[in-house]
Design a protein around this motif. Structure first.
Motif, PDB file in Angstrom:
ATOM      1  N   ILE A  14       0.957  -1.053  -0.292  1.00  0.00           N
ATOM      2  CA  ILE A  14       0.033  -0.161  -0.134  1.00  0.00           C
ATOM      3  C   ILE A  14       0.865   1.432  -0.020  1.00  0.00           C
ATOM      4  N   ILE A  15       0.217   1.830  -1.150  1.00  0.00           N
ATOM      5  CA  ILE A  15       1.124   3.394  -0.694  1.00  0.00           C
ATOM      6  C   ILE A  15       0.398   4.671  -0.717  1.00  0.00           C
ATOM      7  N   TYR A  16       0.578   5.625   0.049  1.00  0.00           N
ATOM      8  CA  TYR A  16      -0.331   7.152   0.390  1.00  0.00           C
ATOM      9  C   TYR A  16       0.548   8.015  -0.881  1.00  0.00           C
ATOM     10  N   PHE A  17      -0.362   8.017  -1.942  1.00  0.00           N
ATOM     11  CA  PHE A  17      -0.358   9.462  -2.545  1.00  0.00           C
ATOM     12  C   PHE A  17      -1.016  10.611  -1.875  1.00  0.00           C
ATOM     13  N   TYR A  18      -0.189  12.232  -2.128  1.00  0.00           N
ATOM     14  CA  TYR A  18      -0.584  13.022  -1.252  1.00  0.00           C
ATOM     15  C   TYR A  18       0.333  14.048  -2.676  1.00  0.00           C
ATOM     16  N   SER A  19      -0.420  15.015  -2.514  1.00  0.00           N
ATOM     17  CA  SER A  19      -0.563  16.369  -3.703  1.00  0.00           C
ATOM     18  C   SER A  19       1.209  16.905  -3.974  1.00  0.00           C
ATOM     19  N   ASP A  20       1.182  17.034  -5.056  1.00  0.00           N
ATOM     20  CA  ASP A  20       2.734  17.738  -5.039  1.00  0.00           C
ATOM     21  C   ASP A  20       2.829  18.822  -4.584  1.00  0.00           C
ATOM     22  N   PRO A  46       4.340  11.070  -3.751  1.00  0.00           N
ATOM     23  CA  PRO A  46       3.627  12.389  -4.241  1.00  0.00           C
ATOM     24  C   PRO A  46       2.209  11.768  -5.825  1.00  0.00           C
ATOM     25  N   ILE A  47       1.561  12.195  -6.059  1.00  0.00           N
ATOM     26  CA  ILE A  47       0.714  11.873  -6.825  1.00  0.00           C
ATOM     27  C   ILE A  47       0.980  11.406  -8.417  1.00  0.00           C
ATOM     28  N   SER A  48       2.224  12.575  -8.417  1.00  0.00           N
ATOM     29  CA  SER A  48       3.438  11.735  -9.874  1.00  0.00           C
ATOM     30  C   SER A  48       3.748  10.813  -9.943  1.00  0.00           C
ATOM     31  N   GLY A  49       3.624   9.840  -8.268  1.00  0.00           N
ATOM     32  CA  GLY A  49       4.376   8.670  -9.304  1.00  0.00           C
ATOM     33  C   GLY A  49       3.442   7.759  -9.408  1.00  0.00           C
ATOM     34  N   LEU A  50       2.281   8.129  -9.331  1.00  0.00           N
ATOM     35  CA  LEU A  50       1.432   6.724  -9.007  1.00  0.00           C
ATOM     36  C   LEU A  50       1.325   6.410 -10.484  1.00  0.00           C
ATOM     37  N   ASP A  51       2.145   6.652 -11.485  1.00  0.00           N
ATOM     38  CA  ASP A  51       2.265   5.724 -12.824  1.00  0.00           C
ATOM     39  C   ASP A  51       3.353   4.754 -12.731  1.00  0.00           C
ATOM     40  N   ALA A  52       4.219   4.770 -11.330  1.00  0.00           N
ATOM     41  CA  ALA A  52       5.206   3.896 -11.263  1.00  0.00           C
ATOM     42  C   ALA A  52       4.249   2.162 -10.977  1.00  0.00           C
ATOM     43  N   GLY A  53       3.086   2.489 -10.484  1.00  0.00           N
ATOM     44  CA  GLY A  53       2.418   1.663 -10.720  1.00  0.00           C
ATOM     45  C   GLY A  53       3.298   0.310  -9.992  1.00  0.00           C
ATOM     46  N   ASP A  54       3.921  -0.048  -9.059  1.00  0.00           N
ATOM     47  CA  ASP A  54       5.003  -0.636  -8.658  1.00  0.00           C
ATOM     48  C   ASP A  54       4.113  -1.301  -6.963  1.00  0.00           C
ATOM     49  N   PHE A  55       3.165  -1.380  -6.943  1.00  0.00           N
ATOM     50  CA  PHE A  55       2.502  -0.831  -5.763  1.00  0.00           C
ATOM     51  C   PHE A  55       0.974  -2.003  -5.851  1.00  0.00           C
ATOM     52  N   ASP A  56      -0.073  -2.429  -5.375  1.00  0.00           N
ATOM     53  CA  ASP A  56      -0.916  -3.249  -5.288  1.00  0.00           C
ATOM     54  C   ASP A  56      -2.206  -1.659  -4.638  1.00  0.00           C
ATOM     55  N   GLU A  65      -4.965  19.261  -6.216  1.00  0.00           N
ATOM     56  CA  GLU A  65      -5.033  20.259  -6.739  1.00  0.00           C
ATOM     57  C   GLU A  65      -4.853  20.404  -7.988  1.00  0.00           C
ATOM     58  N   GLN A  66      -4.955  21.443  -8.439  1.00  0.00           N
ATOM     59  CA  GLN A  66      -5.693  21.410 -10.113  1.00  0.00           C
ATOM     60  C   GLN A  66      -4.074  20.388 -10.891  1.00  0.00           C
ATOM     61  N   THR A  67      -3.347  20.553 -11.048  1.00  0.00           N
ATOM     62  CA  THR A  67      -1.908  19.480 -11.386  1.00  0.00           C
ATOM     63  C   THR A  67      -2.261  18.565 -11.136  1.00  0.00           C
ATOM     64  N   ASP A  68      -3.037  18.171  -9.697  1.00  0.00           N
ATOM     65  CA  ASP A  68      -2.890  16.353  -8.740  1.00  0.00           C
ATOM     66  C   ASP A  68      -3.892  15.274  -9.952  1.00  0.00           C
ATOM     67  N   VAL A  69      -4.703  16.517 -10.989  1.00  0.00           N
ATOM     68  CA  VAL A  69      -6.042  16.267 -11.273  1.00  0.00           C
ATOM     69  C   VAL A  69      -5.963  15.967 -12.241  1.00  0.00           C
ATOM     70  N   ALA A  70      -5.014  16.487 -12.862  1.00  0.00           N
ATOM     71  CA  ALA A  70      -4.887  16.130 -13.874  1.00  0.00           C
ATOM     72  C   ALA A  70      -3.609  14.907 -14.323  1.00  0.00           C
ATOM     73  N   ARG A  71      -3.024  14.492 -13.244  1.00  0.00           N
ATOM     74  CA  ARG A  71      -2.666  13.917 -13.427  1.00  0.00           C
ATOM     75  C   ARG A  71      -3.034  12.413 -12.895  1.00  0.00           C
ATOM     76  N   LEU A  72      -4.010  12.474 -11.740  1.00  0.00           N
ATOM     77  CA  LEU A  72      -5.073  11.363 -11.347  1.00  0.00           C
ATOM     78  C   LEU A  72      -6.237  11.247 -12.464  1.00  0.00           C
ATOM     79  N   ARG A  73      -6.477  11.717 -13.829  1.00  0.00           N
ATOM     80  CA  ARG A  73      -7.259  12.047 -14.922  1.00  0.00           C
ATOM     81  C   ARG A  73      -6.524  10.852 -15.786  1.00  0.00           C
ATOM     82  N   ARG A  74      -5.140  11.432 -15.940  1.00  0.00           N
ATOM     83  CA  ARG A  74      -4.577  10.687 -17.095  1.00  0.00           C
ATOM     84  C   ARG A  74      -4.214   9.125 -16.895  1.00  0.00           C
TER      85      ARG A  74
END
Length: 326
Positions: A14-20, A46-56, A65-74
């Motif tokens: 489990i990884i806890y993601f927080y706003s950049d 940070p949320i920018s690290g979501l794309d690594a995908g190395d978690f369950d 924030e706005q930049t986080d929403v854009a990353r989450l949407r992608r």
């Protein structure tokens, strides 16, 4: 408990993601961002690290924030089978009614594949209504963990026999707190019995702070008094103050949150609005007060033990995943 945890035979990273970009350093209490996850032993990223995908499983902080929403949407636009599921953390029963477009995004993601919710409080009010409309997204409990490193060992015998009162003042949201402050304004006796710490404001929102008595300073101030007022909003939910009272080693006064254990609730006296009842509680023999304070700390340590919270969350997340796969 480490980020990769085995509970009841279930292993999850489990990884806890927080706003950049959110200014967590200005938060007035340690219940948001990386500070929320730290007692749980989870890795934070940070949320920018979501794309690594190395978690369950990912848990996403609600301060986005706005930049986080854009990353989450992608991230959510990717095929569901190619990305681990995420749980958006909900920290307020009123959150679904927000007008903040970034927070609204969290609720607009309802029922998307691999999107679920982790609520710090029992579902109540608008959030409860939101959960009843969900078709595929699941909801798991993720309360504040008890951080024994924050405990203060200050004997009650050396403290002022007064009630510590703090927090925002709202007749609608905090009726018990509001009523006590209103009575204190006109009662010399209550002004003597109750120490009132005004709300520090919201520096996170760019407003100048009213004072800096937050985090460790807040618990240290509470530990100067024998009693601590607790009330869980109009929804009677378990605010962080319920563990902070235990950190301070204080006697709980007020209204037990619905989610407290029977052992924790027994440490409260039935709450009344009568000044004489408060004075009677403050004047209890010190040995009885010490017994209540110790029992309350022990109860909260057990109820909000980090390994217990992590274990229960893993069990809930795994059950949600199994239902979706069925």
């Amino acid at each position: 408990m480490p980020a990769t945890a085995a509970v009841w035979g279930i292993v999850l990273r489990i990884i806890y993601f927080y706003s950049d970009t959110h200014p967590y350093e200005k938060a007035i209490y340690p219940g948001v961002g990386p500070a929320f996850a730290r007692p749980l032993g989870w890795e934070v990223r940070p949320i920018s690290g979501l794309d690594a995908g190395d978690f369950d499983t990912g848990v996403v902080d609600n301060r986005v924030e706005q930049t986080d929403v854009a990353r989450l949407r992608r991230y959510l636009e990717r095929p569901a089978k190619s990305r681990p599921p995420i749980f958006f953390r909900i920290s307020d029963p009123d959150m679904p009614d927000t007008v903040n477009p970034n927070v609204r995004f969290i609720f607009n993601c309802a029922d998307l594949p691999g999107v679920h919710y982790a609520t710090t409080y029992d579902p109540e009010g608008p959030f409860l209504a939101f959960t009843r409309r969900l078709k595929t997204s699941g909801v798991a409990r993720l309360p504040f963990a008890y951080d024994s490193a924050r405990e203060i060992d200050a004997p009650l015998r050396g403290r002022s026999r007064r009630l510590f009162l703090s927090g925002a003042n709202s007749r609608e949201l905090y009726p018990v707190r509001y009523a006590l402050r209103r009575r204190r304004r006109w009662s010399p006796l209550l002004r003597h019995l109750v120490h009132d710490l005004k709300h520090p404001g919201y520096p996170e929102q760019g407003r100048p702070p009213r004072h800096d008595i937050t985090h460790e300073r807040f618990v240290a101030l509470a530990a100067r008094f024998t009693h601590f007022l607790l009330c869980g909003t109009r929804f009677n939910v378990e605010l962080m103050k319920y563990v902070e009272c235990a950190y301070a080693g204080s006697v709980p006064v007020g209204v037990p949150a619905n989610s407290l254990s029977a052992a924790a609730k027994q440490c409260f006296r039935p709450y009344t609005a009568r000044s004489l009842d408060l004075m009677s509680d403050l004047r209890e023999p010190i040995l009885e007060l010490e017994s209540r304070a110790v029992a309350y700390r022990d109860a909260m340590r057990e109820l909000r033990s980090p390994p217990k919270i992590v274990g229960e969350f893993i069990a809930q997340a795994s059950a949600i995943a199994a239902r979706r796969a069925a």
